[in-house]
Structure formats: structure tokens, C-alpha cells
Design a protein around this motif. Structure first.
Motif, PDB file in Angstrom:
ATOM      1  N   PRO A   1     -15.299   6.567  -9.435  1.00 55.06           N
ATOM      2  CA  PRO A   1     -15.855   5.563  -8.384  1.00 55.06           C
ATOM      3  C   PRO A   1     -16.156   3.987  -8.802  1.00 55.06           C
ATOM      4  CG  PRO A   1     -17.057   7.272  -8.456  1.00 55.06           C
ATOM      5  CD  PRO A   1     -16.207   7.381  -9.707  1.00 55.06           C
ATOM      6  N   ASP A   2     -15.301   2.982  -8.092  1.00 56.24           N
ATOM      7  CA  ASP A   2     -15.331   1.758  -8.235  1.00 56.24           C
ATOM      8  C   ASP A   2     -14.917   1.118  -9.585  1.00 56.24           C
ATOM      9  OD1 ASP A   2     -16.258   1.174  -5.752  1.00 56.24           O
ATOM     10  OD2 ASP A   2     -18.483   1.706  -6.192  1.00 56.24           O
ATOM     11  N   SER A   3     -14.200   2.012 -10.419  1.00 57.23           N
ATOM     12  CA  SER A   3     -13.817   1.415 -11.818  1.00 57.23           C
ATOM     13  C   SER A   3     -12.568   2.000 -12.147  1.00 57.23           C
ATOM     14  CB  SER A   3     -14.851   1.901 -12.729  1.00 57.23           C
ATOM     15  OG  SER A   3     -14.871   3.349 -12.769  1.00 57.23           O
ATOM     16  N   GLY A   4     -11.536   2.019 -11.160  1.00 60.97           N
ATOM     17  CA  GLY A   4     -10.144   2.364 -11.877  1.00 60.97           C
ATOM     18  C   GLY A   4      -9.836   3.777 -11.602  1.00 60.97           C
ATOM     19  N   CYS A   5      -8.799   4.036 -12.141  1.00 57.90           N
ATOM     20  CA  CYS A   5      -8.288   5.793 -12.219  1.00 57.90           C
ATOM     21  C   CYS A   5      -7.617   5.947 -13.464  1.00 57.90           C
ATOM     22  CB  CYS A   5      -7.619   5.896 -11.088  1.00 57.90           C
ATOM     23  SG  CYS A   5      -6.170   5.039 -10.896  1.00 57.90           S
ATOM     24  N   ARG A   6      -7.206   7.237 -13.807  1.00 50.20           N
ATOM     25  CA  ARG A   6      -6.409   7.639 -14.794  1.00 50.20           C
ATOM     26  C   ARG A   6      -5.078   8.018 -14.145  1.00 50.20           C
ATOM     27  NH1 ARG A   6      -6.789   6.819 -20.106  1.00 50.20           N
ATOM     28  NH2 ARG A   6      -6.182   8.813 -21.212  1.00 50.20           N
ATOM     29  N   LEU A   7      -4.033   7.426 -14.870  1.00 52.74           N
ATOM     30  CA  LEU A   7      -2.573   7.660 -14.447  1.00 52.74           C
ATOM     31  C   LEU A   7      -2.165   8.403 -15.487  1.00 52.74           C
ATOM     32  CD1 LEU A   7      -1.853   4.075 -12.921  1.00 52.74           C
ATOM     33  CD2 LEU A   7      -2.296   6.257 -11.634  1.00 52.74           C
ATOM     34  N   ILE A   8      -0.780   9.232 -15.029  1.00 52.25           N
ATOM     35  CA  ILE A   8      -0.174   9.707 -16.086  1.00 52.25           C
ATOM     36  C   ILE A   8       1.582   9.437 -15.703  1.00 52.25           C
ATOM     37  CG2 ILE A   8      -0.009  11.977 -14.894  1.00 52.25           C
ATOM     38  CD1 ILE A   8      -0.007  13.313 -17.744  1.00 52.25           C
ATOM     39  N   THR A   9       2.222   9.194 -16.724  1.00 49.59           N
ATOM     40  CA  THR A   9       3.610   8.734 -16.693  1.00 49.59           C
ATOM     41  C   THR A   9       4.309  10.153 -16.460  1.00 49.59           C
ATOM     42  OG1 THR A   9       4.217   8.866 -18.949  1.00 49.59           O
ATOM     43  CG2 THR A   9       3.688   6.918 -18.177  1.00 49.59           C
ATOM     44  N   ALA A  10       5.694  10.206 -16.213  1.00 48.56           N
ATOM     45  CA  ALA A  10       6.403  11.258 -15.991  1.00 48.56           C
ATOM     46  C   ALA A  10       6.559  12.044 -17.296  1.00 48.56           C
ATOM     47  CB  ALA A  10       7.824  11.087 -15.611  1.00 48.56           C
ATOM     48  N   THR A  11       6.516  11.218 -18.403  1.00 47.95           N
ATOM     49  CA  THR A  11       6.686  11.848 -19.809  1.00 47.95           C
ATOM     50  C   THR A  11       5.313  12.211 -20.420  1.00 47.95           C
ATOM     51  OG1 THR A  11       6.520   9.696 -20.760  1.00 47.95           O
ATOM     52  CG2 THR A  11       8.424  10.265 -20.232  1.00 47.95           C
ATOM     53  N   GLY A  12       4.124  12.318 -19.617  1.00 46.33           N
ATOM     54  CA  GLY A  12       2.972  12.777 -20.061  1.00 46.33           C
ATOM     55  C   GLY A  12       2.071  11.736 -20.836  1.00 46.33           C
ATOM     56  N   TYR A  13       2.259  10.359 -20.640  1.00 45.62           N
ATOM     57  CA  TYR A  13       1.347   9.540 -21.329  1.00 45.62           C
ATOM     58  C   TYR A  13       0.614   9.297 -20.296  1.00 45.62           C
ATOM     59  CZ  TYR A  13      -0.680   5.339 -23.209  1.00 45.62           C
ATOM     60  OH  TYR A  13      -1.230   4.247 -23.630  1.00 45.62           O
ATOM     61  N   ALA A  14      -0.781   9.329 -20.582  1.00 48.57           N
ATOM     62  CA  ALA A  14      -1.857   9.008 -19.601  1.00 48.57           C
ATOM     63  C   ALA A  14      -2.547   7.402 -19.930  1.00 48.57           C
ATOM     64  CB  ALA A  14      -2.995   9.969 -19.526  1.00 48.57           C
ATOM     65  N   TRP A  15      -3.156   6.685 -19.030  1.00 45.52           N
ATOM     66  CA  TRP A  15      -3.593   5.549 -19.254  1.00 45.52           C
ATOM     67  C   TRP A  15      -4.787   5.179 -18.109  1.00 45.52           C
ATOM     68  CZ3 TRP A  15       0.837   5.781 -16.716  1.00 45.52           C
ATOM     69  CH2 TRP A  15       0.895   4.769 -15.630  1.00 45.52           C
ATOM     70  N   THR A  16      -5.538   4.195 -18.529  1.00 47.40           N
ATOM     71  CA  THR A  16      -6.628   4.009 -17.431  1.00 47.40           C
ATOM     72  C   THR A  16      -6.149   2.689 -16.771  1.00 47.40           C
ATOM     73  OG1 THR A  16      -8.135   5.244 -18.476  1.00 47.40           O
ATOM     74  CG2 THR A  16      -9.156   3.503 -17.106  1.00 47.40           C
ATOM     75  N   ALA A  17      -6.193   2.683 -15.584  1.00 45.76           N
ATOM     76  CA  ALA A  17      -5.988   1.294 -14.868  1.00 45.76           C
ATOM     77  C   ALA A  17      -7.065   0.778 -13.975  1.00 45.76           C
ATOM     78  CB  ALA A  17      -4.515   1.531 -13.988  1.00 45.76           C
ATOM     79  N   ALA A  18      -7.100  -0.555 -13.766  1.00 49.22           N
ATOM     80  CA  ALA A  18      -8.195  -1.172 -13.143  1.00 49.22           C
ATOM     81  C   ALA A  18      -7.694  -1.352 -11.601  1.00 49.22           C
ATOM     82  CB  ALA A  18      -8.358  -2.522 -13.681  1.00 49.22           C
ATOM     83  N   PRO A  19      -8.523  -1.253 -10.749  1.00 52.07           N
ATOM     84  CA  PRO A  19      -8.199  -1.286  -9.253  1.00 52.07           C
ATOM     85  C   PRO A  19      -7.402  -2.318  -9.150  1.00 52.07           C
ATOM     86  CG  PRO A  19     -10.399  -0.509  -9.345  1.00 52.07           C
ATOM     87  CD  PRO A  19     -10.038  -0.913 -10.992  1.00 52.07           C
ATOM     88  N   GLY A  20      -7.652  -3.448  -9.532  1.00 52.77           N
ATOM     89  CA  GLY A  20      -6.995  -4.689  -8.909  1.00 52.77           C
ATOM     90  C   GLY A  20      -5.660  -4.773  -9.523  1.00 52.77           C
ATOM     91  N   ASP A  21      -5.275  -4.057 -10.379  1.00 58.43           N
ATOM     92  CA  ASP A  21      -3.830  -4.050 -10.882  1.00 58.43           C
ATOM     93  C   ASP A  21      -3.261  -3.059 -10.385  1.00 58.43           C
ATOM     94  OD1 ASP A  21      -4.580  -5.932 -12.913  1.00 58.43           O
ATOM     95  OD2 ASP A  21      -5.084  -4.534 -14.325  1.00 58.43           O
ATOM     96  N   LEU A  22      -3.283  -2.246  -9.567  1.00 52.96           N
ATOM     97  CA  LEU A  22      -2.719  -1.134  -8.762  1.00 52.96           C
ATOM     98  C   LEU A  22      -1.904  -1.461  -7.375  1.00 52.96           C
ATOM     99  CD1 LEU A  22      -5.029   1.666  -9.791  1.00 52.96           C
ATOM    100  CD2 LEU A  22      -2.703   1.031 -10.881  1.00 52.96           C
ATOM    101  N   ARG A  23      -0.901  -0.846  -7.164  1.00 55.24           N
ATOM    102  CA  ARG A  23      -0.283  -0.885  -5.754  1.00 55.24           C
ATOM    103  C   ARG A  23       0.427   0.396  -5.656  1.00 55.24           C
ATOM    104  NH1 ARG A  23       4.984  -1.096  -6.268  1.00 55.24           N
ATOM    105  NH2 ARG A  23       6.169  -2.188  -8.084  1.00 55.24           N
ATOM    106  N   PRO A  24       0.710   0.802  -4.281  1.00 54.42           N
ATOM    107  CA  PRO A  24       1.443   2.119  -4.100  1.00 54.42           C
ATOM    108  C   PRO A  24       2.810   2.006  -4.652  1.00 54.42           C
ATOM    109  CG  PRO A  24      -0.028   1.418  -2.089  1.00 54.42           C
ATOM    110  CD  PRO A  24       0.165   0.286  -3.091  1.00 54.42           C
ATOM    111  N   ALA A  25       3.383   2.943  -5.076  1.00 54.08           N
ATOM    112  CA  ALA A  25       4.808   3.047  -5.542  1.00 54.08           C
ATOM    113  C   ALA A  25       5.504   2.944  -4.406  1.00 54.08           C
ATOM    114  CB  ALA A  25       4.930   4.228  -6.277  1.00 54.08           C
ATOM    115  N   THR A  26       6.705   2.424  -4.550  1.00 52.63           N
ATOM    116  CA  THR A  26       7.608   2.419  -3.660  1.00 52.63           C
ATOM    117  C   THR A  26       8.570   3.717  -3.454  1.00 52.63           C
ATOM    118  OG1 THR A  26       9.433   1.570  -4.895  1.00 52.63           O
ATOM    119  CG2 THR A  26       8.329  -0.159  -3.736  1.00 52.63           C
TER     120      THR A  26
END
Length: 90
Positions: free
Chosen positions: A34-59
Motif C-alpha cells: 500500500p502506497d509504497s510500490g510493488c514487486r515485479l518479476i521479469t520473464a527470466t525470474g529476476y524480481a525487483w521493487t519498483a516505486a509507484p512514480g516510475d511505473l506505467r502499464p506495458a504496451t
């Protein structure tokens, strides 16, 4: 860029990962804080934390490329498993 993060399994792009030589990373959401970003995972399995202001929906193209990479990795893994079990002969 969006500050609202969609739910788990959404495709997002983290613009903060872009460089002059590489495009930004696309990932699937695996956890939302809540209000602090999210955890994403690449297709190869690498996970990272991203800030809300850096994200956009994928095309559509970015989602298709992600899914194609996942399918390719799954095919390679299945072929390797068959080979290790002796299911294919060279």
C-alpha cells in the motif's frame, strides 16, 4: 507515469531501469505494498521493487514480448528435462 498500481499479475514497465543503451524493464506484478510500490518479476525470474512514480502499464507489444520470452524459456526447460530423463537421443 502512473502512481496507481494495478493488482497482482498486471504487466508494468519500470521507467527507472531504462538507460541510453537498454529499454526499461517490463515485469509482472507479484506483490503490491500500500502506497509504497510493488514487486515485479521479469520473464527470466529476476524480481525487483519498483516505486509507484516510475511505473506505467506495458504496451501490447511489451506484453507480447514478455509472454513470448516466458514461452521460450518453458520450451527450453521442457526440452532439457526430457534430455535429462533420457527422453531424447542425440
Amino acid at each position: 507515469m502512473s502512481t496507481q498500481i494495478p493488482g497482482v499479475k498486471a504487466y508494468l514497465v519500470d521507467e527507472s531501469t531504462a538507460t541510453s543503451a537498454t529499454p526499461p524493464w517490463a515485469g509482472r506484478v507479484i506483490h503490491v505494498w500500500p502506497d509504497s510500490g510493488c514487486r515485479l518479476i521479469t520473464a527470466t525470474g529476476y524480481a525487483w521493487t519498483a516505486a509507484p512514480g516510475d511505473l506505467r502499464p506495458a504496451t501490447e507489444e511489451e506484453r507480447a514480448a514478455y509472454d513470448a520470452q516466458v514461452r521460450g524459456i518453458r520450451r527450453e526447460r521442457a526440452a532439457l528435462y526430457r534430455q535429462l530423463r533420457g527422453g531424447t537421443r542425440s
